[in-house]
Design an enzyme around this catalytic site. Sequence first.
Site, PDB file in Angstrom:
ATOM      1  N   ILE B 385       0.831  -1.076  -0.031  1.00 57.92           N
ATOM      2  CA  ILE B 385      -0.056  -0.050   0.032  1.00 57.92           C
ATOM      3  C   ILE B 385       0.898   1.413  -0.033  1.00 57.92           C
ATOM      4  O   ILE B 385       1.832   1.328   0.817  1.00 57.92           O
ATOM      5  CB  ILE B 385      -0.648   0.180   1.206  1.00 57.92           C
ATOM      6  CG1 ILE B 385      -1.708  -1.007   1.350  1.00 57.92           C
ATOM      7  CG2 ILE B 385      -1.728   1.182   1.192  1.00 57.92           C
ATOM      8  CD1 ILE B 385      -2.738  -1.358   2.574  1.00 57.92           C
ATOM      9  N   HIS B 386       0.639   2.185  -0.944  1.00 57.43           N
ATOM     10  CA  HIS B 386       1.641   3.195  -1.133  1.00 57.43           C
ATOM     11  C   HIS B 386       0.890   4.567  -0.957  1.00 57.43           C
ATOM     12  O   HIS B 386      -0.214   4.727  -1.357  1.00 57.43           O
ATOM     13  CB  HIS B 386       2.309   3.238  -2.591  1.00 57.43           C
ATOM     14  CG  HIS B 386       3.271   4.134  -2.780  1.00 57.43           C
ATOM     15  ND1 HIS B 386       4.531   4.038  -2.479  1.00 57.43           N
ATOM     16  CD2 HIS B 386       3.320   5.116  -3.797  1.00 57.43           C
ATOM     17  CE1 HIS B 386       5.216   4.946  -2.860  1.00 57.43           C
ATOM     18  NE2 HIS B 386       4.390   5.692  -3.700  1.00 57.43           N
ATOM     19  N   PRO B 387       1.322   5.697  -0.092  1.00 60.31           N
ATOM     20  CA  PRO B 387       2.832   5.518   0.601  1.00 60.31           C
ATOM     21  C   PRO B 387       2.486   5.059   1.997  1.00 60.31           C
ATOM     22  O   PRO B 387       1.889   5.826   2.676  1.00 60.31           O
ATOM     23  CB  PRO B 387       3.265   6.560   0.376  1.00 60.31           C
ATOM     24  CG  PRO B 387       2.310   7.889  -0.297  1.00 60.31           C
ATOM     25  CD  PRO B 387       1.059   7.047  -0.461  1.00 60.31           C
TER      26      PRO B 387
END
Lengths: 522, 412
Positions: B385-387
């Site tokens: 999962i970014h950021p």
Amino acid sequence: MAAMAAVLRGPGRRFRWRTQALAGGVRGAARGVAAGQQDYDLLVIGGGSGGLACAKEAAQLGRKVAVVDYVEPSPQGTKWGLGGTCVNVGCIPKKLMHQAALLGGMIQDAHHYGWEVAQPIRHDWRKMAEAVQNHVKSLNWGHRVQLQDRKVKYFNIKASFINEHTVCGIAKSGKETLLSADHIVIATGGRPRYPTHIEGALEYGITSDDIFWLKESPGKTLVVGASYVALECAGFLTGIGLDTTVMMRSIPLRGFDQQMSSLVMEHMESHGTQFLKGCIPTCIKRLPDGQLQVTWEDRTSGKKDTGIFDTVLWAIGRIPETRNLNLKEVGVNINPENQKIIVDAQDVTSVPHIYAIGDVAEGRPELTPTAIMAGKLLAQRLFGQSSDLMDYNNVPTTVFTPLEYGCVGLSEEEAVARHGQEHIEVYHAYYKPLEFTVAERDASQCYIKMVCLKKPPQLVLGLHFLGPNAGEVTQGFALGIKCGASYAQVMRTVGIHPTCSEEVVKLRISKRSGLDPTVTGC
Amino acid sequence: VKELFSSLGVDCNILELDQLDDGIRVQEMLTEITNQKTVPNIFVNRVHVGGCDRTFQEAAILGKRVLVLDFVVPSPQGTSWGLGGTCVNVGCIPKKLMHQAALLGQALQDSRKFGWEYNQQVKHNWSTLTEAIQNHIGSLNWSYRLSLREKGVTYVNAYGEFVDHHKIKIQQLERGSPGKLKVWAKSTEGPETMEEVYNTVLLAIGRDSCTRKLGLEKIGVKINEKNGKIPVNDTEQTNVPHVYAIGDVLEGKPELTPVAIQAGKLLARRLFGASSEKCDYMSVPTAVFTPLEYGCCGLSEEKAIEVYKKENLEVYHTLFWPLEWTIAGRDNNTCYAKIICHKPDSDRVIGFHILGPNAGEITQGFAAAMKCGLTKQLLDDTIGIHPTCGEVFTTLEITKSSGLDITQKGCG
């Protein structure tokens, strides 16, 4: 050769033939289709998350790689450097501005925890914007250095196809370059959509392309849209103290679990963001003092209304960057409905050696980490000895609204549609983060739900977490789901105390039981 | 089940399906509603309970006579507190709140880099903090008493019965709060001595089990004389069959609230319900809430080497820079992530360690994954999962054995 040159020339265009003193004669586009005789093994069009990952991986596998990246300025004139949407006008600046907003909340909390901070407390947009922009620029630089370190050739040119193996790139100066490659990857991503049918929309509105690069505060802002982009932007604008309104045509966060989406919106509503639901704008006018007058229509009542704003931000969707690539010429098919490039499971387009990854490809999640992984795996399939494909199931994600929403797997609606209501069990809880107690924060929307199959051991189909640090909480559970976690296994996991994430492993109340899902005490 | 309800004095509506004309139809309906094919099928107050086993388990909550004795012997300084135990009063809860107060101090500093402007003069008021925390704890004490009362549990606030390594000397120079204390200390490794004046000396040299003054010797319950802990079998039974022990008093088990809670619940279900589920003490995740938080689950590197031998292990690690630290100007090579994989067992993750913000929040989910048999391959196959900081575990590449540099330069 002359005939070929004539075909390639087209109406009124001039080409500069690239020549190289190589045994065997002149190199150039005329040598078209023969593999191994191109300038490069791999040409990547688009220097964003997917494109750079693919290029770097291929270079690491010993190949000759080139990346072309070009940013067409937004209608408002905003442009940026290497790195794509995520780095420049997406995830990175978004999360930083979200953090700025969260810090505002923390300053308020600090009073309750004994910190004595004198009023007035205000936020300076310029200071934040400069800091964010500087960080983004350092990332642009970092990417260029990385490409250089890995011997990937980088061109800041706007590319379009001449033929299946050749691309013509035009620099800002107008200078043209021809590049040919055995394999070409299209990773051009997308750009925000403008509602050009609305008067004044293009001239006076901005989008996510512009908001992070504004030198001056956007002031009183109208955000039009119901996407996560709309809500995240409205969220941080509210958090730094700006008068913010969201105008939505229908439901928030389409595609996401709707119960969670309404809780996200509820939280924003009770924390200062205004919402105009079921409304569509009809006209934007600029007033003599520079402010914008927006007229809109309520879809249910048909009533019209107007308002004055300093900024109008369109967040109504994104369109893929495929129009100017000249795809038709080379036979790369796109989906006419959404303009995305059609690919198979191996990311191959309708042309065997042309591929597409990231936001520009049909049927892919529009997320940075999936684009990165797709790029890497593609390079490994092309040049490594791999045949691994991406698994697009159970991709976790997080919406960074003021109260964050992390999720992985199926929404409740999807689970019901797929398995039938009677075959699923939904466990849920309303909880209160410990840190909210002393801070006297409202935790009404802090909520978790786990959607499982009803049959023992109750395989977990989806997890939804609304609360602080949702991304951090969700990541590990996404791993659990990838390991095929069941409700039973999750419940046997001991909690870490005191955290919010432990509430996931303490879920006991099912929706079906009708019992009150509020967590009380320890 | 009929006898159970009768003994509880509860009136029942009994439907004998084998005596009904459409009994089979009713049973089908029940299966649809409750997912249970068997009889007896019990509903209490219109809520489905289950079959025989489940009903007895639930009845245990209704029927059994339970007494809780809780008493807080005041500390040598005279501090005392209410119902709830260490966690609520002098452990996890106040600890995390004070930790939060400190983190907020950091946040105040960061906020200026993010554009927030206010007076440079920022002070902290200790009593505002302690008052707020004590109020919260008070509310928890109260809710526990309420909860016991609602469940029909008798609570009596009564005491139920059956300094060398550091070589320090402390002299009180001045009374008061805070007063002044002069401390002399001697090094444990050499001849160096030190002398310093402090307002407060906080001793955190370990905890003793509260087992010496319970009269255990009178009933023959064995304890470990050295540390006072009580050895038990895997069903928390002491050497005296009807006496059990759970929580921090246990020999060789983690001293953690959630472990104690889990053990307590499962014990009650085994004793009075029809359950046979035992508490699983393996791979219990935990977090140390130091200024830079440390979350972990499974084996430490040292323990892993001891148990599995170095050649059977691969350690993946990296330094990382939380995005929020960039603008705040905090160091880019402080936060650290490492996993220990057992090579012969498909690179199974047997140790998970993270040093960084929100370590507890991050670690929890990975602990669940480890319970489901997490391997390095699965980590690599999972999208981050970014950021976030947690995503760093989905892109671990460098092994310790390679000796390669893990310092951070920019965005990956």
